[in-house]
Design a protein around this motif. Structure first.
Motif, PDB file in Angstrom:
ATOM      1  N   VAL A 222       0.996  -1.124   0.144  1.00 15.96           N
ATOM      2  CA  VAL A 222       0.121  -0.200   0.006  1.00 15.96           C
ATOM      3  C   VAL A 222       0.691   1.424   0.021  1.00 15.96           C
ATOM      4  O   VAL A 222       0.698   2.169  -0.836  1.00 15.96           O
ATOM      5  CB  VAL A 222      -1.086  -0.048   1.302  1.00 15.96           C
ATOM      6  N   SER A 223       1.870   1.173   0.771  1.00 11.21           N
ATOM      7  CA  SER A 223       2.766   2.594   0.765  1.00 11.21           C
ATOM      8  C   SER A 223       3.609   2.771  -0.391  1.00 11.21           C
ATOM      9  O   SER A 223       3.728   3.750  -0.824  1.00 11.21           O
ATOM     10  CB  SER A 223       3.818   2.277   2.169  1.00 11.21           C
ATOM     11  N   PHE A 224       3.933   1.526  -1.075  1.00 12.24           N
ATOM     12  CA  PHE A 224       4.792   1.730  -2.303  1.00 12.24           C
ATOM     13  C   PHE A 224       3.941   2.208  -3.396  1.00 12.24           C
ATOM     14  O   PHE A 224       4.118   2.997  -4.237  1.00 12.24           O
ATOM     15  CB  PHE A 224       5.117   0.350  -2.566  1.00 12.24           C
ATOM     16  N   ALA A 225       2.665   1.503  -3.407  1.00 14.26           N
ATOM     17  CA  ALA A 225       1.677   2.087  -4.499  1.00 14.26           C
ATOM     18  C   ALA A 225       1.338   3.703  -4.188  1.00 14.26           C
ATOM     19  O   ALA A 225       1.379   4.487  -5.404  1.00 14.26           O
ATOM     20  CB  ALA A 225       0.419   1.244  -4.365  1.00 14.26           C
ATOM     21  N   ALA A 241      -3.415   4.068 -15.015  1.00  9.37           N
ATOM     22  CA  ALA A 241      -2.862   3.145 -16.004  1.00  9.37           C
ATOM     23  C   ALA A 241      -1.664   2.471 -15.882  1.00  9.37           C
ATOM     24  O   ALA A 241      -1.277   1.335 -16.175  1.00  9.37           O
ATOM     25  CB  ALA A 241      -2.685   4.222 -17.207  1.00  9.37           C
ATOM     26  N   VAL A 242      -1.036   3.193 -14.940  1.00  7.00           N
ATOM     27  CA  VAL A 242       0.603   2.714 -14.555  1.00  7.00           C
ATOM     28  C   VAL A 242       0.551   1.399 -13.968  1.00  7.00           C
ATOM     29  O   VAL A 242       0.957   0.270 -13.820  1.00  7.00           O
ATOM     30  CB  VAL A 242       1.273   3.623 -13.903  1.00  7.00           C
ATOM     31  N   HIS A 243      -0.755   1.554 -12.774  1.00  9.07           N
ATOM     32  CA  HIS A 243      -1.071   0.286 -11.871  1.00  9.07           C
ATOM     33  C   HIS A 243      -1.600  -0.812 -12.822  1.00  9.07           C
ATOM     34  O   HIS A 243      -1.075  -1.920 -12.569  1.00  9.07           O
ATOM     35  CB  HIS A 243      -2.068   0.861 -11.005  1.00  9.07           C
ATOM     36  N   ASN A 244      -2.217  -0.488 -13.775  1.00 11.88           N
ATOM     37  CA  ASN A 244      -2.970  -1.804 -14.587  1.00 11.88           C
ATOM     38  C   ASN A 244      -1.886  -2.416 -15.405  1.00 11.88           C
ATOM     39  O   ASN A 244      -1.951  -3.518 -15.470  1.00 11.88           O
ATOM     40  CB  ASN A 244      -4.190  -1.118 -15.464  1.00 11.88           C
ATOM     41  N   ILE A 245      -0.733  -1.551 -15.931  1.00 14.93           N
ATOM     42  CA  ILE A 245       0.266  -2.192 -16.663  1.00 14.93           C
ATOM     43  C   ILE A 245       1.155  -3.074 -15.307  1.00 14.93           C
ATOM     44  O   ILE A 245       1.491  -4.036 -15.874  1.00 14.93           O
ATOM     45  CB  ILE A 245       1.164  -1.083 -17.180  1.00 14.93           C
ATOM     46  N   PHE A 246       1.458  -2.473 -14.348  1.00 10.04           N
ATOM     47  CA  PHE A 246       2.158  -3.180 -13.442  1.00 10.04           C
ATOM     48  C   PHE A 246       1.531  -4.422 -12.869  1.00 10.04           C
ATOM     49  O   PHE A 246       2.276  -5.301 -12.880  1.00 10.04           O
ATOM     50  CB  PHE A 246       2.175  -2.199 -12.104  1.00 10.04           C
ATOM     51  N   THR A 250       2.162 -10.837 -14.024  1.00  8.30           N
ATOM     52  CA  THR A 250       2.255 -11.938 -12.982  1.00  8.30           C
ATOM     53  C   THR A 250       3.474 -12.723 -12.677  1.00  8.30           C
ATOM     54  O   THR A 250       3.598 -13.540 -12.004  1.00  8.30           O
ATOM     55  CB  THR A 250       1.084 -12.879 -12.976  1.00  8.30           C
ATOM     56  N   LYS A 251       4.409 -12.645 -13.885  1.00  4.80           N
ATOM     57  CA  LYS A 251       5.728 -13.419 -13.908  1.00  4.80           C
ATOM     58  C   LYS A 251       6.688 -12.902 -13.196  1.00  4.80           C
ATOM     59  O   LYS A 251       7.349 -13.804 -12.512  1.00  4.80           O
ATOM     60  CB  LYS A 251       5.969 -13.593 -15.419  1.00  4.80           C
ATOM     61  N   LEU A 252       6.615 -11.635 -13.026  1.00  2.00           N
ATOM     62  CA  LEU A 252       7.705 -10.926 -12.091  1.00  2.00           C
ATOM     63  C   LEU A 252       7.295  -9.978 -10.904  1.00  2.00           C
ATOM     64  O   LEU A 252       7.568  -9.904  -9.860  1.00  2.00           O
ATOM     65  CB  LEU A 252       8.748 -10.196 -12.908  1.00  2.00           C
ATOM     66  N   ASN A 253       6.417  -9.144 -11.292  1.00  2.00           N
ATOM     67  CA  ASN A 253       5.821  -8.103 -10.422  1.00  2.00           C
ATOM     68  C   ASN A 253       4.890  -8.726  -9.361  1.00  2.00           C
ATOM     69  O   ASN A 253       5.007  -8.394  -8.355  1.00  2.00           O
ATOM     70  CB  ASN A 253       4.979  -6.965 -11.254  1.00  2.00           C
ATOM     71  N   ILE A 254       4.036  -9.590  -9.719  1.00  2.00           N
ATOM     72  CA  ILE A 254       3.190 -10.439  -8.645  1.00  2.00           C
ATOM     73  C   ILE A 254       3.660 -11.881  -8.734  1.00  2.00           C
ATOM     74  O   ILE A 254       3.036 -12.592  -9.267  1.00  2.00           O
ATOM     75  CB  ILE A 254       1.667 -10.095  -8.977  1.00  2.00           C
ATOM     76  N   SER A 255       4.709 -12.191  -8.150  1.00  2.00           N
ATOM     77  CA  SER A 255       5.308 -13.481  -7.942  1.00  2.00           C
ATOM     78  C   SER A 255       5.902 -13.984  -6.887  1.00  2.00           C
ATOM     79  O   SER A 255       6.514 -12.958  -6.052  1.00  2.00           O
ATOM     80  CB  SER A 255       5.710 -14.003  -9.272  1.00  2.00           C
ATOM     81  N   ALA A 256       6.430 -15.084  -6.778  1.00  2.00           N
ATOM     82  CA  ALA A 256       7.241 -15.399  -5.649  1.00  2.00           C
ATOM     83  C   ALA A 256       8.892 -15.483  -6.029  1.00  2.00           C
ATOM     84  O   ALA A 256       9.810 -15.600  -5.313  1.00  2.00           O
ATOM     85  CB  ALA A 256       7.008 -17.079  -5.179  1.00  2.00           C
ATOM     86  N   TYR A 257       9.073 -14.811  -7.298  1.00  2.00           N
ATOM     87  CA  TYR A 257      10.374 -14.839  -7.838  1.00  2.00           C
ATOM     88  C   TYR A 257      11.256 -13.960  -6.860  1.00  2.00           C
ATOM     89  O   TYR A 257      12.492 -14.388  -6.535  1.00  2.00           O
ATOM     90  CB  TYR A 257      10.233 -14.002  -9.292  1.00  2.00           C
TER      91      TYR A 257
END
Length: 428
Positions: A222-225, A241-246, A250-257
């Protein structure tokens, strides 16, 4: 099952409604007399979509009754859920007085004639170590040698969100069950038999810290966003728009990687881009304090790794660093934390060698070449072949990027930076 629920707040009431919906019989226990009367009339004291209907239906069917004391219901129970509050003290620590009191009540009220142990399940958020250092001692002080025969202590954190609590109960992101030893709980398996989710049986401490990690990460997101939102707004950039792109990535930005505890970050992109965003936010007055702290946190982690490696390491020790680049199968040494670690070990007087099958000093070019020789002028003399590495004996082997797993190395001590903590539980 016959289930007692101690503490009829948000978590306890949701559990009561959902457990009765699954066919269990529930006795709710709470010190608030008004709340008890309200519940026994089939009314819900909190606002949560769908919960009032579940509780009213359970009361009407005789599956739910509430009281201020367990009485002889404790002897009939298969399982007791402890959902009392652990409010914050002024210093931020949890107030554990309610946990301690309920634990004492259960221990005192247990019949010594039980044929099967009562499964006592703690769902309240508490500091790691609380089960072993507070709860178990209370039971042992009352029950003595009969403790293990009479009670099975479990820590089972909840992952409920207000306004979607019922849906979250029946479709949780995960199930975490902390226990002593490596066994399973028959009653916990029965309680969750109709719920599909990744299930982790683990130790008490690993289960206890789960909510701290989850909720702090949610707060960080939340703080980062919001910091990114401030920067975007002040630069006339469409933050939505930036949020939707981010979030589409799900491969890198929202993942366990990137979420595995291990080495510090490095390379040509992350440090450079974080610094650039810091400068941009500062330049426009966006006051992005969390982003400001990222590089300091990374520097602190580099030093932590160095201290971990040199703990109990004698002077002039023989050390092998396996993996010099910031990631495996790359020869990019720019801002690699492994280059920093190697330099620190050398400056501390240790005899350091390096193995990295992707590094050939004669092929380094441009900024990569400049960084390598600026930070490790003797890089060519540090590197050794696989045969050389496997032939020698080392006081310490540091596996910095996973390559050591392919080598047959002899060392008194090994550290795998990419696996700082032991895996406490496995999903099944």
């Amino acid at each position: 099952m016959h289930i007692l629920i101690y503490g009829l707040g948000y978590v306890g009431l949701t559990a009561a409604g959902c457990l009765t919906k699954e066919g269990h019989t529930v006795i709710g226990i709470d010190v608030n007399e008004d709340k008890i009367r309200e519940l026994n009339r089939g009314e819900c004291p909190i606002s949560e979509p769908g919960l009032g209907e579940l509780l009213a239906d359970a009361v009407a069917k005789g599956q739910l009754r509430s009281t201020q004391a367990a009485g002889d219901e404790l002897d009939k129970a298969d399982l007791a859920l402890v959902c009392v509050g652990t409010p914050s003290a002024p210093d931020g620590a949890h107030n554990m007085s309610y946990i301690a009191e309920v634990s004492r009540q259960i221990a005192v009220g247990l019949s010594r004639k039980r044929s099967k142990p009562l499964t006592v399940v703690y769902r309240s958020t508490m500091r790691p170590g609380s089960t072993q250092e507070l709860i178990l001692p209370i039971f042992r002080s009352v029950l003595g040698a009969d403790t293990d025969r009479l009670v099975e202590i479990v820590y089972n954190p909840e992952f409920l969100r207000e306004a979607t609590a019922i849906r979250d109960y029946f479709a949780p992101p995960k199930i975490v069950i902390g226990m002593a030893g490596e066994g399973r709980s028959e009653n916990m398996d029965l309680m969750y038999k109709d719920i599909e989710a990744p299930t982790f049986y683990t130790g008490y401490r690993e289960a206890e810290i789960t909510k701290f990690v989850d909720n702090t990460w949610h707060a960080v997101k939340v703080s980062f966003a919001n910091e990114i939102g401030r920067v975007c707004t002040m630069l006339d950039v469409d933050a939505t728009a930036v949020h939707n792109i981010f979030v589409s990535d799900t491969k890198l930005n929202i993942s366990a990687y990137y979420m595995r505890p291990g080495g510090a970050f490095g390379g040509s992109c992350l440090p450079k881009d974080v610094r650039a965003l810091q400068h941009l936010a500062s330049d426009i007055g966006a006051n992005a304090t969390m982003i400001d702290s990222v590089l300091r946190s990374n520097a602190a982690h580099k030093h932590f790794i160095y201290e971990l490696c040199t703990r109990d390491l004698a002077e002039n020790s023989r050390v092998l660093v396996v993996g010099l680049a910031f990631k495996r199968d790359s020869d990019d040494l720019r801002e690699s934390p492994n280059v920093d670690l190697t330099g620190k070990l050398l400056r501390a007087g240790h005899r350091v060698s390096v193995y990295d099958d992707a590094i050939n000093p004669s092929k380094l070019i441009g900024q990569n070449l400049g960084y390598a020789y600026a930070h490790l002028p003797n890089i060519s003399s540090l590197l050794m072949s696989k045969a050389q590495a496997e032939a020698e004996e080392f006081d310490l082997v540091v596996d910095a990027n996973g390559q050591a797993k392919t080598l047959n190395l002899k060392a008194r001590r090994k550290i795998d930076i990419q696996s700082l903590g032991k895996t406490a539980g496995a999903a099944h």
